[in-house]
Design a protein around this motif. Structure first.
Motif, short mmCIF file in Angstrom:
data_model
loop_
_atom_site.label_atom_id
_atom_site.label_comp_id
_atom_site.label_asym_id
_atom_site.label_seq_id
_atom_site.Cartn_x
_atom_site.Cartn_y
_atom_site.Cartn_z
N SER A 7 0.65 -1.30 0.19
CA SER A 7 -0.03 0.27 0.23
C SER A 7 0.90 1.48 0.19
O SER A 7 0.18 2.46 -0.19
CB SER A 7 -1.02 -0.28 1.06
OG SER A 7 -0.21 0.36 2.74
N TYR A 8 2.09 1.49 0.51
CA TYR A 8 2.97 2.58 0.69
C TYR A 8 2.53 2.61 -1.21
O TYR A 8 2.80 1.75 -2.54
CB TYR A 8 4.77 1.79 0.82
CG TYR A 8 4.65 2.07 2.24
CD1 TYR A 8 4.37 3.13 3.48
CD2 TYR A 8 4.73 0.65 3.23
CE1 TYR A 8 4.65 2.28 4.46
CE2 TYR A 8 5.62 0.45 4.02
CZ TYR A 8 4.94 1.71 5.03
OH TYR A 8 4.53 1.14 6.00
N GLU A 9 2.93 4.67 -1.41
CA GLU A 9 3.31 5.15 -2.23
C GLU A 9 4.55 5.76 -2.55
O GLU A 9 5.41 6.09 -0.81
CB GLU A 9 2.13 5.91 -1.98
CG GLU A 9 0.68 5.62 -2.26
CD GLU A 9 -0.08 6.58 -2.48
OE1 GLU A 9 -0.07 7.55 -1.95
OE2 GLU A 9 -1.94 6.06 -2.59
N VAL A 10 5.09 6.42 -3.44
CA VAL A 10 6.49 6.84 -3.68
C VAL A 10 6.33 8.79 -2.59
O VAL A 10 7.21 8.58 -1.94
CB VAL A 10 5.77 7.74 -5.13
CG1 VAL A 10 7.14 8.26 -5.48
CG2 VAL A 10 6.72 6.14 -6.55
N ALA A 11 4.92 9.09 -1.81
CA ALA A 11 5.63 10.01 -1.48
C ALA A 11 5.37 9.26 -0.10
O ALA A 11 6.35 10.12 0.67
CB ALA A 11 3.75 10.73 -1.17
N ARG A 111 13.49 10.40 -14.11
CA ARG A 111 11.50 10.03 -14.56
C ARG A 111 10.86 10.71 -13.68
O ARG A 111 11.22 11.04 -12.51
CB ARG A 111 11.07 8.72 -14.59
CG ARG A 111 12.09 7.62 -15.44
CD ARG A 111 11.31 7.89 -17.24
NE ARG A 111 9.97 7.90 -17.42
CZ ARG A 111 10.13 6.22 -17.65
NH1 ARG A 111 11.04 5.24 -17.48
NH2 ARG A 111 7.67 5.95 -17.63
N HIS A 112 9.57 11.52 -14.00
CA HIS A 112 8.85 12.66 -13.18
C HIS A 112 8.04 11.24 -12.79
O HIS A 112 7.59 10.26 -14.10
CB HIS A 112 8.51 13.34 -13.87
CG HIS A 112 9.06 14.89 -14.06
ND1 HIS A 112 8.58 15.83 -13.19
CD2 HIS A 112 9.62 15.72 -14.51
CE1 HIS A 112 9.23 16.34 -13.45
NE2 HIS A 112 10.54 16.08 -14.05
N VAL A 113 7.39 11.31 -11.49
CA VAL A 113 6.56 10.48 -11.08
C VAL A 113 5.34 10.59 -10.40
O VAL A 113 5.78 12.01 -9.79
CB VAL A 113 6.52 9.14 -10.61
CG1 VAL A 113 7.79 8.37 -11.13
CG2 VAL A 113 7.58 9.46 -9.48
N ASP A 114 4.17 10.39 -10.77
CA ASP A 114 2.87 11.26 -9.43
C ASP A 114 3.14 10.08 -8.19
O ASP A 114 4.52 9.43 -8.14
CB ASP A 114 1.90 11.03 -9.78
CG ASP A 114 0.17 11.26 -9.26
OD1 ASP A 114 0.64 10.35 -8.05
OD2 ASP A 114 -0.21 12.06 -10.09
N PRO A 115 3.38 11.20 -6.87
CA PRO A 115 3.29 11.32 -5.80
C PRO A 115 2.66 10.09 -5.38
O PRO A 115 3.21 9.15 -3.80
CB PRO A 115 2.76 12.12 -4.88
CG PRO A 115 2.51 13.32 -5.40
CD PRO A 115 2.76 12.78 -7.17
N PHE A 116 1.52 9.82 -5.66
CA PHE A 116 0.35 8.69 -5.63
C PHE A 116 0.90 7.20 -6.13
O PHE A 116 0.03 6.18 -5.99
CB PHE A 116 -0.90 8.48 -5.65
CG PHE A 116 -1.20 10.32 -5.03
CD1 PHE A 116 -1.19 10.30 -3.79
CD2 PHE A 116 -1.32 11.36 -6.07
CE1 PHE A 116 -1.19 11.05 -3.28
CE2 PHE A 116 -1.49 12.23 -4.79
CZ PHE A 116 -2.18 12.36 -3.75
N SER A 117 1.92 7.19 -7.07
CA SER A 117 2.19 5.87 -7.63
C SER A 117 2.95 4.84 -7.11
O SER A 117 3.18 5.45 -5.54
CB SER A 117 3.46 6.10 -8.57
OG SER A 117 3.14 6.87 -9.70
N VAL A 134 11.59 11.68 -9.53
CA VAL A 134 11.99 13.12 -9.64
C VAL A 134 9.68 13.21 -8.85
O VAL A 134 9.01 13.00 -9.69
CB VAL A 134 11.68 14.02 -10.89
CG1 VAL A 134 11.46 14.99 -10.67
CG2 VAL A 134 12.69 14.50 -11.24
N VAL A 135 9.88 13.28 -8.07
CA VAL A 135 8.90 13.36 -7.24
C VAL A 135 7.72 14.89 -6.98
O VAL A 135 9.22 15.08 -5.24
CB VAL A 135 7.78 12.42 -5.85
CG1 VAL A 135 6.99 12.98 -5.75
CG2 VAL A 135 9.26 11.23 -6.41
#
Length: 398
Positions: A7-11, A111-117, A134-135
């Motif tokens: 369940s952990y996200e990039v953020a 790579r730019h990624v969404d913090p919710f990835s 990049v977040v």
């Protein structure tokens, strides 16, 4: 517990990460060097925006909407660039080139990624070749107010951090028990020892390793230095070590052997006799521009290492290491690397290799036999592949 990990996200991995040091795509190589000197990171991020950075020290941002990180630059990029034949004669002129000459043609490295990835998505991107994710991050309101008193807020009011392979490995190590029994298995049993690696002979010219150094930077590995006779591992020429030096190391690479280069960049500074050799050979090769820059850097390093009572150095005093080791206290947050290689054995456990790499701030560990013969290398990418398969099986099991 497995569901919680998935369940952990990039953020969640970005908590406490500092904002990136930005550099405009319109900057020069010299601007990149200046930014690296004041950055607490070994890399600076290069951005393409519809606003303009007027300088490295005091960027002025407009209200543009589209800002993209198009790459990253470290001192190794600068050093390899200066070692090009066309730049050896006039390094000062080479520093006036646009910073874009240092950027990798492989756009997937950043790579730019969404913090919710999801964590799985982040690892998948890394396995595809991304080195930095990049977040966008939230900026503390008090910190933002303090910053706004100095310079306008960057990137239209947004700040970014980036995640590295090391960040993800550290995060997985904190939940290592969930992956049992995999972490206890040997790297040989897991079949993650890469037998294709970059190497040079001890007495080979350092100049002949430029391509290997550049390649090792791209692969986030290193160049093994092996014995000329029996092929045993002696040490390494590591981009992680070179990134802690300054641009005048290009002079040492141009003139020294691989073995002498290890001594030159090793912690504690180059021996005085090696410094003299570099100067003499630069003169023999008629590289007056590089010689001038090298002498100036040596003199600055010598003066910066003088005692607090301003006691003058005698002509016979060994020159201290040039570059960041003698620079400012901002370097204290980083770990000074030696050219001594970090090694393990085929029977070493996965978790032991992870801890070794993290402790020494590298993305790889060399694998040797008991007689020090070099078997191969294990990288964070290899390790993440193992965890990715395990996480996928957890996800499918749920």
């Amino acid at each position: 517990m497995a569901a919680r990990l998935l369940s952990y996200e990039v953020a969640d991995l970005c908590i406490g990460k500092p904002p990136l040091t930005p550099l405009s795509i319109s900057a020069t190589v010299a601007d990149a060097v200046a930014a690296l000197r004041i950055s607490e990171d070994s890399h600076v991020s290069v951005w393409s925006c519809d606003h303009h950075l007027s300088s490295v020290a005091q960027p002025k941002y407009g209200g543009g909407e589209e800002c993209r990180c198009v790459g990253k630059v470290c001192m190794v990029d600068v050093i390899c660039y200066l070692c090009n034949d066309e730049n050896l004669l006039s390094p000062t002129l080479a520093l006036e080139s646009p910073v874009s000459v240092l950027l990798s043609k492989d756009s997937c490295r950043v790579r730019h990624v969404d913090p919710f990835s999801s964590l799985l998505e982040a690892i998948d991107l890394i396995l595809q070749g991304a080195q930095n994710l990049v977040v966008p991050i939230k900026t503390n309101s008090r910190r933002k107010l303090q910053k706004s008193l100095i310079i306008p807020t960057s990137h239209n009011g947004r700040e970014f951090c980036w995640l590295t392979q090391e960040d993800v490995i550290r995060f997985l190590l904190s939940s290592i028990g969930l992956f049992s029994p995999v972490p206890a298995l040997s790297i040989a049993a897991l079949d993650i020892i890469n037998t294709e690696f970059l190497a040079t002979r001890y007495h080979s010219t350092a100049a002949s390793t430029i391509g290997a150094i550049s390649c090792s930077l791209a692969k986030q590995t290193s160049v093994a230095v092996i014995d000329d006779d029996n092929g045993t591992l002696i040490g390494e020429i590591s981009p992680f070590t070179l990134a802690c030096c300054d641009e005048t190391v290009a002079a040492a690479i141009t003139t020294l052997s691989s073995g002498d280069l290890m001594a030159y960049i090793d912690c504690g500074g180059p021996p005085e006799e090696i410094v003299r050799v570099v100067k003499a050979r630069l003169k023999e090769m008629n590289l007056e521009g590089m010689l001038e820059d090298f002498i100036i850097s040596s003199n600055i390093s010598s003066s910066s290492s003088s005692s607090s009572d301003e006691e003058s150095l005698s002509p016979t005093t060994p020159l201290p290491r040039s570059g960041r080791y003698n620079r400012s206290s901002s370097y204290s947050a980083r770990m000074v690397r030696r050219s001594e290689a970090i090694v393990c054995h085929p029977w070493s456990s996965l978790v032991a290799v992870m801890i070794q790499a993290i402790a020494h701030r590298v993305n790889y560990v060399w694998v040797i036999e008991e007689d020090c013969s070099l078997v191969g290398i294990v990288t964070f990418s290899n390790i993440l592949g193992v965890f990715y398969e395990h996480l996928q099986s957890m996800d499918q099991g749920d």
